[in-house]
Design a protein around this motif. Structure first.
Motif, PDB file in Angstrom:
ATOM      1  N   ASP A 125       9.938  63.420  10.932  1.00  0.00           N
ATOM      2  CA  ASP A 125      11.206  62.800  11.292  1.00  0.00           C
ATOM      3  C   ASP A 125      11.645  61.764  10.269  1.00  0.00           C
ATOM      4  O   ASP A 125      12.634  61.057  10.477  1.00  0.00           O
ATOM      5  CB  ASP A 125      11.121  62.160  12.676  1.00  0.00           C
ATOM      6  CG  ASP A 125      10.058  61.063  12.765  1.00  0.00           C
ATOM      7  OD1 ASP A 125       9.320  60.861  11.770  1.00  0.00           O
ATOM      8  OD2 ASP A 125       9.956  60.420  13.821  1.00  0.00           O
ATOM      9  N   ASN A 373      12.841  52.751  15.696  1.00  0.00           N
ATOM     10  CA  ASN A 373      12.896  53.323  17.036  1.00  0.00           C
ATOM     11  C   ASN A 373      13.982  52.673  17.894  1.00  0.00           C
ATOM     12  O   ASN A 373      14.606  53.341  18.721  1.00  0.00           O
ATOM     13  CB  ASN A 373      11.530  53.211  17.716  1.00  0.00           C
ATOM     14  CG  ASN A 373      10.537  54.200  17.152  1.00  0.00           C
ATOM     15  OD1 ASN A 373      10.874  55.352  16.894  1.00  0.00           O
ATOM     16  ND2 ASN A 373       9.309  53.779  16.916  1.00  0.00           N
ATOM     17  N   LYS A 376      17.158  54.367  16.956  1.00  0.00           N
ATOM     18  CA  LYS A 376      17.232  55.689  17.588  1.00  0.00           C
ATOM     19  C   LYS A 376      17.674  55.569  19.042  1.00  0.00           C
ATOM     20  O   LYS A 376      18.500  56.352  19.526  1.00  0.00           O
ATOM     21  CB  LYS A 376      15.862  56.382  17.518  1.00  0.00           C
ATOM     22  CG  LYS A 376      15.463  56.861  16.131  1.00  0.00           C
ATOM     23  CD  LYS A 376      14.085  57.504  16.154  1.00  0.00           C
ATOM     24  CE  LYS A 376      13.651  57.958  14.776  1.00  0.00           C
ATOM     25  NZ  LYS A 376      12.276  58.516  14.788  1.00  0.00           N
ATOM     26  N   GLU A 377      17.112  54.585  19.749  1.00  0.00           N
ATOM     27  CA  GLU A 377      17.477  54.370  21.150  1.00  0.00           C
ATOM     28  C   GLU A 377      18.965  54.053  21.279  1.00  0.00           C
ATOM     29  O   GLU A 377      19.651  54.564  22.176  1.00  0.00           O
ATOM     30  CB  GLU A 377      16.646  53.234  21.747  1.00  0.00           C
ATOM     31  CG  GLU A 377      15.168  53.569  21.925  1.00  0.00           C
ATOM     32  CD  GLU A 377      14.359  52.365  22.384  1.00  0.00           C
ATOM     33  OE1 GLU A 377      14.965  51.323  22.741  1.00  0.00           O
ATOM     34  OE2 GLU A 377      13.109  52.442  22.365  1.00  0.00           O
ATOM     35  N   LYS A 378      19.472  53.214  20.379  1.00  0.00           N
ATOM     36  CA  LYS A 378      20.877  52.803  20.454  1.00  0.00           C
ATOM     37  C   LYS A 378      21.812  53.946  20.056  1.00  0.00           C
ATOM     38  O   LYS A 378      22.912  54.068  20.601  1.00  0.00           O
ATOM     39  CB  LYS A 378      21.119  51.563  19.590  1.00  0.00           C
ATOM     40  CG  LYS A 378      20.386  50.325  20.119  1.00  0.00           C
ATOM     41  CD  LYS A 378      20.746  50.051  21.584  1.00  0.00           C
ATOM     42  CE  LYS A 378      19.908  48.977  22.207  1.00  0.00           C
ATOM     43  NZ  LYS A 378      20.212  48.772  23.650  1.00  0.00           N
ATOM     44  N   ARG A 379      21.375  54.793  19.117  1.00  0.00           N
ATOM     45  CA  ARG A 379      22.200  55.967  18.786  1.00  0.00           C
ATOM     46  C   ARG A 379      22.300  56.903  19.987  1.00  0.00           C
ATOM     47  O   ARG A 379      23.353  57.488  20.243  1.00  0.00           O
ATOM     48  CB  ARG A 379      21.617  56.713  17.583  1.00  0.00           C
ATOM     49  CG  ARG A 379      21.793  55.974  16.274  1.00  0.00           C
ATOM     50  CD  ARG A 379      21.454  56.819  15.064  1.00  0.00           C
ATOM     51  NE  ARG A 379      21.227  55.938  13.924  1.00  0.00           N
ATOM     52  CZ  ARG A 379      20.044  55.581  13.465  1.00  0.00           C
ATOM     53  NH1 ARG A 379      18.942  56.081  14.028  1.00  0.00           N
ATOM     54  NH2 ARG A 379      19.923  54.751  12.461  1.00  0.00           N
ATOM     55  N   ALA A 380      21.189  57.022  20.722  1.00  0.00           N
ATOM     56  CA  ALA A 380      21.195  57.861  21.932  1.00  0.00           C
ATOM     57  C   ALA A 380      22.154  57.303  22.980  1.00  0.00           C
ATOM     58  O   ALA A 380      22.652  58.051  23.833  1.00  0.00           O
ATOM     59  CB  ALA A 380      19.780  57.966  22.503  1.00  0.00           C
ATOM     60  N   GLU A 381      22.432  56.004  22.926  1.00  0.00           N
ATOM     61  CA  GLU A 381      23.369  55.366  23.847  1.00  0.00           C
ATOM     62  C   GLU A 381      24.808  55.421  23.339  1.00  0.00           C
ATOM     63  O   GLU A 381      25.721  54.892  23.991  1.00  0.00           O
ATOM     64  CB  GLU A 381      22.963  53.903  24.080  1.00  0.00           C
ATOM     65  CG  GLU A 381      21.625  53.741  24.792  1.00  0.00           C
ATOM     66  CD  GLU A 381      21.183  52.283  24.873  1.00  0.00           C
ATOM     67  OE1 GLU A 381      22.021  51.388  24.624  1.00  0.00           O
ATOM     68  OE2 GLU A 381      20.004  52.030  25.180  1.00  0.00           O
ATOM     69  N   GLY A 382      25.016  56.025  22.167  1.00  0.00           N
ATOM     70  CA  GLY A 382      26.367  56.195  21.657  1.00  0.00           C
ATOM     71  C   GLY A 382      26.771  55.246  20.547  1.00  0.00           C
ATOM     72  O   GLY A 382      27.922  55.282  20.088  1.00  0.00           O
ATOM     73  N   HIS A 399      20.722  54.783   7.561  1.00  0.00           N
ATOM     74  CA  HIS A 399      20.686  56.068   8.271  1.00  0.00           C
ATOM     75  C   HIS A 399      21.260  57.180   7.381  1.00  0.00           C
ATOM     76  O   HIS A 399      22.238  56.955   6.677  1.00  0.00           O
ATOM     77  CB  HIS A 399      21.503  55.943   9.556  1.00  0.00           C
ATOM     78  CG  HIS A 399      21.479  57.153  10.412  1.00  0.00           C
ATOM     79  ND1 HIS A 399      20.334  57.586  11.046  1.00  0.00           N
ATOM     80  CD2 HIS A 399      22.449  58.037  10.745  1.00  0.00           C
ATOM     81  CE1 HIS A 399      20.612  58.670  11.746  1.00  0.00           C
ATOM     82  NE2 HIS A 399      21.884  58.965  11.575  1.00  0.00           N
TER      83      HIS A 399
END
Length: 583
Positions: A125, A373, A376-382, A399
């Motif tokens: 990754d 990480n 990544k979590e914040k990207r998953a939140e939009g 990124h």
């Protein structure tokens, strides 16, 4: 050996001297290398589902790297891995290459002294294993090295690798290195341009290259014998018609950590080149040994001197550049939610920059894996998290990269300087209310940034030796001493500095907890005390955390404004309270 998610590290030089340049390691450390490779193979095989996973293996330029690599190669051969060994390789390079494989092992101790070495593990990754993944590896490693029979069997098997088996790995070393360089170059194009679309990349670099042709620029690198001297730097800059100069290509000439005290060599070379008429040399950088970090020196056209930027200033420039670049690139899109992910001790300067540009800031515990990480979590939140990193050491992650990279840092500043018409600095000036001068220099950009006084991480004041092993207990005792002291100092602090209140904040992994009542809840994570003015606005903070990669306790102070007296007083107060708690 320190078994941190950021890397396993110890002194590998057989003498035990951290400055020893000998390539020899002990039999015990050779066995540890065999064990580490063995348990990582098992982990990759299980995660990938491949019976013969393809694993990249590389080293930084430390003398002990080749013998550690040889031990690991032998272990991986006996396990049945397909090994892509590229010898001296930079960290961003091997992580870009591993995206096409099943995983990687990177032998490095980053910025630690030359006698140290270590190991970083990752899948495909683009980054190192997370803290939770590292716990699994660590547990398996400790279990294996406590089983004498199992470890002896592994080591005996490793010693019995045939010349033919070893030759199959070593004879493809050059092709593995070539493939790693090609993968890194392609990934650098994507990271710097902000797009994976090849046509859009071509359009972007055509625009940037035209700007470089109109305003020629030169770069100086002090390789200091790091892994980057065998990476893409020279060719990559040349491909964009950027003049490249370098020193100390093949030897570690001075201390490895790229902080101010070691950037003097870059500054001296820049000044020498200017005396010889190389007036376009505007930037210099020095990477650490694994090449994932490079702090900056710039040519100040106002003072006519090469000036060293502090780590927090480097990161601030990168954040300003990449946030405005993301606005330039995507700001008109509906649903665009810019954000920055940083570590806990990153200066509050970043909060001001982000707030001005309409972005949010999220904080994680110290450690590259934690920040990656969290992003990544914040990207998953939009959220659109283009730029992230650890401002406390100047390392910028752009990124889709998951690792710090000096190329990203240098090109962020190049974009900021050369994208002029409706460009990045103009966006910043409009939003911040700063008067825009079309003939601006980097000195003008720096002058437009919010002013903060921040402790440098490599300063002697920032590193404490403590006896208490239980950091939760230490912080509990610190809390009692701090709360008692604050009551007696409150009136003085308010009158002298405008400090009226405080708030405790802790970070563990990717989680930040505000308004904490029990300091010990931070355990081995970060603890920060934010000081507030009468209106409740943050005006300063002190921070502490035990290092995960060195046997030291780190502290830091950040103060809004040019207030060296307050920074020194708060840091000294923190130091006294920690020593009191440590008794």
């Amino acid at each position: 050996m320190i078994l941190s998610a950021s890397g396993w590290r110890k002194i590998f030089a057989a003498s035990g001297d951290e400055q020893d340049t000998s390539p020899e390691i002990t039999e015990a450390d050779w066995s540890a290398a065999v064990a580490a490779a063995s348990i990582f193979f098992d982990y990759v095989r299980e995660k990938s589902g491949q019976e013969m996973p393809v694993i990249a293996l590389g080293t930084d330029s430390r003398p002990t790297g080749p013998v550690i690599a040889d031990a690991m190669i032998r272990a991986l051969i006996k396990k049945g891995a397909l090994i892509q060994y590229s010898a001296v390789t930079s960290a961003p390079e091997i992580m870009a290459y591993a995206r096409k494989l099943d995983g990687f092992i990177y032998i490095s101790a980053s910025h630690n002294p030359v006698g140290h070495n270590g190991i970083k593990f990752g899948m495909n990754d683009g980054g190192v294993l997370s803290a939770d993944e590292n716990k699994i590896i660590t547990g398996a490693f400790l279990k294996l090295i406590s089983d004498d029979d199992a470890l002896a069997a592994l080591c005996e098997a490793a010693t019995k690798c045939t010349a033919t088996e070893l030759q199959k790995v070593y004879q493809v070393k050059d092709s593995s290195k070539h493939n790693a360089l090609q993968a890194y170059k392609a990934f650098a194009d994507e990271t710097i341009s902000g797009t994976g679309d090849k046509h859009q990349q071509d359009d972007f670099f055509r625009m940037l290259d035209n700007a470089i042709a109109e305003n020629p620029i030169g770069i100086v690198c002090d390789f200091n014998g790091s892994s980057r001297y065998l990476s893409i730097d020279r060719e990559y800059f040349a491909s964009h018609k950027i003049h490249f100069h370098s020193i100390n290509e093949f030897r570690i000439a001075h201390e490895i950590i790229p902080e101010a005290e070691n950037l003097v060599h870059v500054a001296a070379e820049m000044e020498r080149l200017h005396k010889e008429g190389h007036d376009n040399v505007l930037l210099g950088y020095m990477p650490d040994c694994d090449g994932d970090r490079g702090n900056i020196v710039f040519w100040n056209e106002k003072t006519k001197k090469a000036e060293i930027l502090r780590a927090q200033e480097v990161f601030s420039l990168s954040v300003l550049a990449e946030l405005t670049f993301s606005i330039w690139q995507s700001g008109a899109n509906s649903g665009f939610k810019p954000a920055v992910a940083v570590n806990c001790p990153t200066s509050m300067r970043i909060d001001e920059i982000a707030r001005t540009l309409g972005a949010e800031v999220f904080r994680a515990e110290v450690g590259e894996a934690n920040v990656v990480n969290l992003a990544k979590e914040k990207r998953a939140e939009g959220y659109n998290v283009r730029v992230l990193g650890e401002g406390s050491n100047g390392g910028t992650i752009t990124h889709p990269s998951c690792v710090r990279d000096p190329l990203s840092t240098v090109f962020a500043i190049i974009k900021l300087l050369l994208m002029r018409e409706n460009g990045l600095f103009q966006i910043w000036c409009k939003k911040s209310g700063v008067a825009y001068n079309p003939d601006f220099t980097l000195a003008d950009v720096l002058a437009s940034l919010p002013v903060y006084t921040t402790t440098g991480v490599s300063e002697k004041r920032a590193v404490l030796k403590i006896k208490t092993k239980d950091h939760a207990k230490l912080k509990a005792k610190f809390q009692k001493a701090f709360e008692a002291d604050f009551k007696t100092k409150k009136k003085t602090l308010e009158k002298k500095y405008g400090i009226c209140a405080w708030e405790a904040v802790i970070t563990n992994g990717t989680k930040e907890t505000r308004d904490v009542k029990d300091f010990s809840e931070s355990k081995t994570g970060g603890l920060k005390i934010i000081f507030k003015d009468k209106a409740g606005n943050p005006s300063a903070f002190i921070w502490m955390r035990g290092s995960g990669t060195e046997s030291v306790f780190r502290i830091l102070c950040d103060v809004k404004g040019d207030r060296k007296e307050l920074e020194a007083e708060l840091l000294d107060w923190e130091t006294q309270l920690i020593h009191k708690a440590d008794k």
